[in-house]
Design an enzyme around this catalytic site. Structure first.
Site, PDB file in Angstrom:
ATOM      1  N   SER A 107       0.904  -1.372   0.000  1.00  0.00           N
ATOM      2  CA  SER A 107      -0.058   0.002  -0.096  1.00  0.00           C
ATOM      3  C   SER A 107       0.759   1.327   0.087  1.00  0.00           C
ATOM      4  O   SER A 107       1.801   1.367   0.670  1.00  0.00           O
ATOM      5  CB  SER A 107      -0.778  -0.124   1.111  1.00  0.00           C
ATOM      6  OG  SER A 107      -1.557   1.331   1.362  1.00  0.00           O
ATOM      7  N   TYR A 130      -2.367   5.453  -4.135  1.00  0.00           N
ATOM      8  CA  TYR A 130      -3.346   6.446  -3.970  1.00  0.00           C
ATOM      9  C   TYR A 130      -3.086   7.761  -4.488  1.00  0.00           C
ATOM     10  O   TYR A 130      -1.820   8.243  -4.592  1.00  0.00           O
ATOM     11  CB  TYR A 130      -3.695   6.579  -2.433  1.00  0.00           C
ATOM     12  CG  TYR A 130      -4.396   5.697  -1.700  1.00  0.00           C
ATOM     13  CD1 TYR A 130      -5.474   5.301  -2.176  1.00  0.00           C
ATOM     14  CD2 TYR A 130      -3.920   5.067  -0.452  1.00  0.00           C
ATOM     15  CE1 TYR A 130      -6.340   4.236  -1.290  1.00  0.00           C
ATOM     16  CE2 TYR A 130      -4.673   4.130   0.386  1.00  0.00           C
ATOM     17  CZ  TYR A 130      -5.942   3.740  -0.063  1.00  0.00           C
ATOM     18  OH  TYR A 130      -6.782   2.996   0.382  1.00  0.00           O
ATOM     19  N   THR A 156      -6.100   2.683  -6.701  1.00  0.00           N
ATOM     20  CA  THR A 156      -7.284   2.618  -5.847  1.00  0.00           C
ATOM     21  C   THR A 156      -8.245   3.691  -6.413  1.00  0.00           C
ATOM     22  O   THR A 156      -7.712   4.794  -5.882  1.00  0.00           O
ATOM     23  CB  THR A 156      -6.843   2.308  -4.489  1.00  0.00           C
ATOM     24  OG1 THR A 156      -6.331   1.240  -4.115  1.00  0.00           O
ATOM     25  CG2 THR A 156      -8.118   2.171  -3.685  1.00  0.00           C
ATOM     26  N   LYS A 251      -8.677  -0.647  -8.822  1.00  0.00           N
ATOM     27  CA  LYS A 251      -9.276  -1.237  -7.916  1.00  0.00           C
ATOM     28  C   LYS A 251     -10.242  -0.421  -7.226  1.00  0.00           C
ATOM     29  O   LYS A 251     -10.118   0.865  -6.943  1.00  0.00           O
ATOM     30  CB  LYS A 251      -8.064  -1.516  -6.690  1.00  0.00           C
ATOM     31  CG  LYS A 251      -8.826  -2.118  -5.359  1.00  0.00           C
ATOM     32  CD  LYS A 251      -7.478  -2.481  -4.632  1.00  0.00           C
ATOM     33  CE  LYS A 251      -7.921  -3.119  -3.307  1.00  0.00           C
ATOM     34  NZ  LYS A 251      -8.170  -2.190  -2.341  1.00  0.00           N
TER      35      LYS A 251
HETATM   36  C1  LIG Z   1      -6.791  -2.204   7.724  1.00  0.00           C
HETATM   37  C2  LIG Z   1      -7.234  -2.303   6.257  1.00  0.00           C
HETATM   38  C3  LIG Z   1      -6.644  -1.367   5.117  1.00  0.00           C
HETATM   39  C4  LIG Z   1      -6.765  -0.961   4.091  1.00  0.00           C
HETATM   40  N1  LIG Z   1      -5.793  -0.110   3.326  1.00  0.00           N
HETATM   41  C5  LIG Z   1      -5.917  -0.427   2.135  1.00  0.00           C
HETATM   42  C6  LIG Z   1      -4.876   0.453   1.290  1.00  0.00           C
HETATM   43  O1  LIG Z   1      -4.210   1.238   1.891  1.00  0.00           O
HETATM   44  N2  LIG Z   1      -5.269   0.686  -0.168  1.00  0.00           N
HETATM   45  C7  LIG Z   1      -6.373  -0.216  -0.621  1.00  0.00           C
HETATM   46  O2  LIG Z   1      -6.370   0.311  -2.075  1.00  0.00           O
HETATM   47  N3  LIG Z   1      -6.991  -0.559   0.003  1.00  0.00           N
HETATM   48  C8  LIG Z   1      -6.851  -1.002   1.341  1.00  0.00           C
HETATM   49  N4  LIG Z   1      -7.970  -1.698   2.104  1.00  0.00           N
HETATM   50  C9  LIG Z   1      -8.787  -2.553   1.300  1.00  0.00           C
HETATM   51  C10 LIG Z   1      -8.146  -3.610   1.107  1.00  0.00           C
HETATM   52  O3  LIG Z   1      -7.464  -3.762  -0.328  1.00  0.00           O
HETATM   53  C11 LIG Z   1      -9.237  -4.761   0.406  1.00  0.00           C
HETATM   54  O4  LIG Z   1     -10.099  -4.168  -0.548  1.00  0.00           O
HETATM   55  C12 LIG Z   1     -10.386  -5.135   1.193  1.00  0.00           C
HETATM   56  O5  LIG Z   1      -9.503  -5.413   2.637  1.00  0.00           O
HETATM   57  C13 LIG Z   1     -10.890  -6.421   0.944  1.00  0.00           C
HETATM   58  O6  LIG Z   1     -11.841  -7.090   1.893  1.00  0.00           O
HETATM   59  P1  LIG Z   1     -11.307  -7.975   3.082  1.00  0.00           P
HETATM   60  O7  LIG Z   1     -10.741  -7.551   3.971  1.00  0.00           O
HETATM   61  O8  LIG Z   1     -12.593  -8.478   3.575  1.00  0.00           O
HETATM   62  O9  LIG Z   1     -10.668  -9.166   2.500  1.00  0.00           O
HETATM   63  C14 LIG Z   1      -7.685  -1.840   3.288  1.00  0.00           C
HETATM   64  C15 LIG Z   1      -8.444  -2.744   3.952  1.00  0.00           C
HETATM   65  C16 LIG Z   1      -8.324  -2.829   5.531  1.00  0.00           C
HETATM   66  C17 LIG Z   1      -9.051  -4.063   6.369  1.00  0.00           C
END
Ligand SMILES: Cc1cc2nc3c(=O)[nH]c(=O)nc-3n(C[C@H](O)[C@H](O)[C@H](O)COP(=O)(O)O)c2cc1C
Length: 376
Positions: A107, A130, A156, A251
């Site tokens: 990330s 981002y 994203t 995404k």
């Molecule tokens: C704690 C956390 C931080 C996240 N940070 C980002 C991020 O920095 N960039 C991003 O594109 N998605 C981020 N996401 C989304 C994840 O990439 C992903 O879409 C999501 O966690 C999928 O769902 P799941 O946790 O049920 O597998 C984050 C998700 C969580 C739970």
């Protein structure tokens, strides 16, 4: 280690071992968390079709995502602040993913930097971007990802503005954690985490020294609001694609109309995602959005899926509904917070075993043959 049999075991362990503010950061969605819950419950509501007396000897979970061979069609999703679940968590996650043969996505908001992860891996990883107001900085991040030989850029699109997560605000979540009495009392019950943290990275590795406010104590919500670019629109994708010049994954697509536009950008894949229920609460679950998007653009672009995957069965259901690949967020974070690199490896083994057994019991020898016919 042998008593860990499912991702839920790892979640329970992570809750015991990770400071409350960071555990809550992972295990939360926005507002009422209804979309967060729906991601899992809609997956659970799908039924697999039991088939018998089919030769299912010698099965294979191997597949490919944007042309990269994968042990199973699962990639580690980008997650912010991962190095706060376990010291140097991004480096450990990338090492475990590489050993297992699946992609790791770093990330923008990681604790370990692009260069840190490159220093401990031998195969290319993916970098998630981002878009921030300072386009010069975005350009420099892209250059750093190129220099680190990242093989894909994951852009994203669903976080121009941060969804409100009540727990983060109530916990005053910040990096590094503030030394309040409540945090100190909490840390006293997590000595392993505290000890490891002493030797670990403690600020946003990709941003510190480059973006103001990123290396001091600041709440995530305030910082995001000041830096992320709310003007991001489809015209910017061409500019990013040109700067990057490599494989591009978009995404955060949840709507058929957006998927159709995304398919015309020349990107290599889209991820059907609602950010794990952390952005627009009240939006539909990812799995319920998947079939229509596959139907609309599945023949033009690779369609991937994330949101709610906690087992190999969930992976199988998504693939059956047309996802060429999947991403896992919390399953990864829980496993890391529970046991570091060993936890991530264990989680990947669990997912693959569940996927393999469930394939067998649906009469599927090769993951590439899974389709709607294996669901009732
Ligand atoms: C704690 C956390 C931080 C996240 N940070 C980002 C991020 O920095 N960039 C991003 O594109 N998605 C981020 N996401 C989304 C994840 O990439 C992903 O879409 C999501 O966690 C999928 O769902 P799941 O946790 O049920 O597998 C984050 C998700 C969580 C739970």
């Amino acid at each position: 280690m042998s008593v860990i049999t499912c991702v839920e075991d790892l979640r329970v362990l992570a809750k015991k071992r990770v400071p409350k503010a960071f555990y809550d950061y992972a295990d939360s969605g926005s507002y009422t968390e209804s979309t967060y819950r729906a991601n899992s419950s809609d997956l659970a509501a799908l039924h697999l079709r039991q088939r018998v007396a089919i030769n299912v000897d010698q099965r294979s979970t191997r597949s490919s995502m944007i042309g990269e061979e994968v042990t199973m069609p699962v990639a580690i999703a980008p997650t912010g602040l991962t190095g706060m679940q376990w010291a140097n968590g991004e480096m450990l996650g990338a090492i475990a993913a590489e050993k297992f043969g699946i992609p790791f996505t770093l990330s923008t908001m990681s604790i370990c930097s692009i260069e840190d992860v490159a220093s401990v891996t031998t195969k290319p990883f993916w970098f998630q971007l981002y878009v921030m107001r300072d386009r010069g900085f975005i350009k420099s991040l892209i250059e750093r990802a190129k220099a680190a030989k990242c093989s894909a850029l994951v852009l994203t699109l669903d976080l121009q503005i941060l969804g409100q997560r009540h727990k983060d605000l109530k916990n005053g979540m910040s990096v590094p954690p503030k030394m309040t009495l409540a945090n100190l009392l909490d840390l006293a019950t997590k000595p392993g985490w505290a000890l490891r943290a002493l030797g670990g990275r403690k600020s946003f590795g990709n941003l510190a020294g480059h973006v103001s406010g990123a290396d001091g104590i600041m709440t995530l919500s305030k910082w995001t609001a000041s830096q992320f670019d709310p003007t991001l629109n489809w015209d910017d994708i061409a500019w990013i694609k040109e700067q990057w010049g490599g494989k591009l994954i978009l995404k955060g697509i949840l709507d058929v109309e957006d998927a159709k536009i995304a398919a015309t950008t020349g990107a290599d894949a889209i991820v059907v995602s609602n950010h794990g229920g952390r952005q627009l609460d009240g939006a539909v679950s990812s799995i319920s959005a998947l079939p229509a998007i596959v139907e609309a653009v599945g023949d033009q672009i690779e369609v991937w899926f994330d949101g709610g995957i906690r087992s190999g069965q969930d992976v199988l259901k998504a693939v059956a509904l047309g996802a060429k690949g999947t991403m896992i967020g919390r399953a990864f974070l829980y496993s890391l917070g529970a046991m570091g690199e060993a936890g991530v490896t264990r989680m990947l083994q669990i997912l693959q075993q569940e996927l393999d057994v469930s394939m067998a019991l649906t009469g599927t020898k090769d993951i590439k043959d899974a389709g709607p016919h294996i669901l009732t």
